[in-house]
Design an enzyme around this catalytic site. Structure first.
Site, PDB file in Angstrom:
ATOM      1  N   THR A 186       0.849  -1.182   0.000  1.00 38.14           N
ATOM      2  CA  THR A 186       0.000   0.000   0.000  1.00 38.14           C
ATOM      3  C   THR A 186       0.890   1.239   0.000  1.00 38.14           C
ATOM      4  O   THR A 186       2.082   1.156   0.284  1.00 38.14           O
ATOM      5  CB  THR A 186      -0.911   0.045   1.239  1.00 38.14           C
ATOM      6  OG1 THR A 186      -0.094   0.186   2.413  1.00 38.14           O
ATOM      7  CG2 THR A 186      -1.746  -1.218   1.364  1.00 38.14           C
ATOM      8  N   ALA A 220       3.084  -1.374   4.940  1.00 36.91           N
ATOM      9  CA  ALA A 220       2.404  -0.183   5.444  1.00 36.91           C
ATOM     10  C   ALA A 220       3.406   0.964   5.431  1.00 36.91           C
ATOM     11  O   ALA A 220       4.438   0.892   6.106  1.00 36.91           O
ATOM     12  CB  ALA A 220       1.877  -0.428   6.853  1.00 36.91           C
ATOM     13  N   ILE A 259       7.162  -2.558   7.327  1.00 41.10           N
ATOM     14  CA  ILE A 259       7.163  -1.099   7.343  1.00 41.10           C
ATOM     15  C   ILE A 259       7.856  -0.568   6.095  1.00 41.10           C
ATOM     16  O   ILE A 259       8.981  -0.946   5.785  1.00 41.10           O
ATOM     17  CB  ILE A 259       7.847  -0.563   8.610  1.00 41.10           C
ATOM     18  CG1 ILE A 259       7.189  -1.158   9.848  1.00 41.10           C
ATOM     19  CG2 ILE A 259       7.791   0.961   8.636  1.00 41.10           C
ATOM     20  CD1 ILE A 259       5.677  -0.978   9.918  1.00 41.10           C
ATOM     21  N   LYS A 260       7.162   0.320   5.414  1.00 40.74           N
ATOM     22  CA  LYS A 260       7.643   0.855   4.142  1.00 40.74           C
ATOM     23  C   LYS A 260       8.192   2.259   4.375  1.00 40.74           C
ATOM     24  O   LYS A 260       7.474   3.147   4.853  1.00 40.74           O
ATOM     25  CB  LYS A 260       6.477   0.886   3.150  1.00 40.74           C
ATOM     26  CG  LYS A 260       6.841   0.993   1.688  1.00 40.74           C
ATOM     27  CD  LYS A 260       5.553   0.829   0.873  1.00 40.74           C
ATOM     28  CE  LYS A 260       5.812   0.951  -0.614  1.00 40.74           C
ATOM     29  NZ  LYS A 260       4.538   0.889  -1.366  1.00 40.74           N
ATOM     30  N   VAL A 261       9.468   2.457   4.047  1.00 38.97           N
ATOM     31  CA  VAL A 261      10.114   3.757   4.268  1.00 38.97           C
ATOM     32  C   VAL A 261      10.771   4.230   2.970  1.00 38.97           C
ATOM     33  O   VAL A 261      11.190   3.414   2.148  1.00 38.97           O
ATOM     34  CB  VAL A 261      11.163   3.689   5.396  1.00 38.97           C
ATOM     35  CG1 VAL A 261      10.547   3.212   6.695  1.00 38.97           C
ATOM     36  CG2 VAL A 261      12.323   2.798   5.011  1.00 38.97           C
TER      37      VAL A 261
END
EC number: 2.2.1.2
Length: 217
Positions: free
Chosen positions: A27, A56, A82-84
């Site tokens: 996402t 996310a 976790i998307k960074v």
């Protein structure tokens, strides 16, 4: 190659799951905005549906903010990744979150050197954006080829997650190059199943079947 679906639309996720073509979900803020729903509500629902990795994305751009958001989203389920963004602050967050045992997907990668940095920082996934490079007349798949080669050269465990997929050829090329994952919009998943000769062949078979004598009912 694993298929992730690139969407925040729960209806699309359910359809991909029914096809057996949803190994995970990615996402981003733009996709969430299209749903008109709050992100945490969407994330909670996706976690209940999908056993595989769910990316996310944080919206903070500073190190402390990324950690705060990342730690919060990681509590939603063990499958949350976790998307960074691939920035200096993002790389700092990758290192810290990875050291804490949290899986991280580094996004907005546009060069093999950026991908090398993400792997060195311990990223679980690197997301090279092929379509956006193609948009500016650069070769997105050449970038993927270089990343795959670099990771193989040095035995990095970071998985190559091809993103910004626009059409079936991107999926084909990702598979040929040995990418670990392609994250694909549902509309492109549907295109993958289509071929004009399949349609023509089915039409002919059905037309011929009508000529076959049928037993009386």
């Amino acid at each position: 190659m694993k298929f992730f679906i690139d969407t925040a639309d729960v209806g699309e996720i359910k359809k991909a799951l029914a096809l057996g073509l949803c190994d995970g979900v990615t996402t981003n803020p733009s996709l969430v905005a299209k749903t008109g729903r709050g992100f945490e509500d969407v994330l909670k629902e996706i976690v209940q549906l999908v056993p595989g990795p769910i990316s996310a994305e944080v919206t903070a751009t500073d190190y402390e903010g990324m950690l705060r958001e990342g730690r919060h989203y990681a509590k939603f389920g063990s499958q949350v990744v976790i998307k960074v963004p691939l920035t200096v602050e993002g790389l700092r967050a990758v290192k810290t979150l990875t050291d804490e045992g949290t899986k991280v997907n580094v996004t907005l990668c546009f060069s093999p050197v950026q991908a090398l940095l993400a792997a060195k920082a311990g990223a679980t996934y690197i997301s090279p954006f092929v379509g956006r490079l193609d948009d500016i007349s650069q070769d997105g798949m050449a970038m993927v080829a270089d990343i795959v080669q670099i990771y193989r050269n040095y035995g990095f465990k970071t998985q190559v997650l091809v993103a910004s997929v626009r059409h079936p050829v991107h999926v084909l090329e990702a598979a040929k190059l040995g990418a670990d994952v392609a994250t694909i919009p549902y509309s492109v998943i549907e295109q993958l199943a289509k071929h004009p000769l399949t349609d023509a062949g089915l039409k002919k078979f059905l037309a011929d079947w009508e000529k076959v004598p049928k037993a009386p009912k």
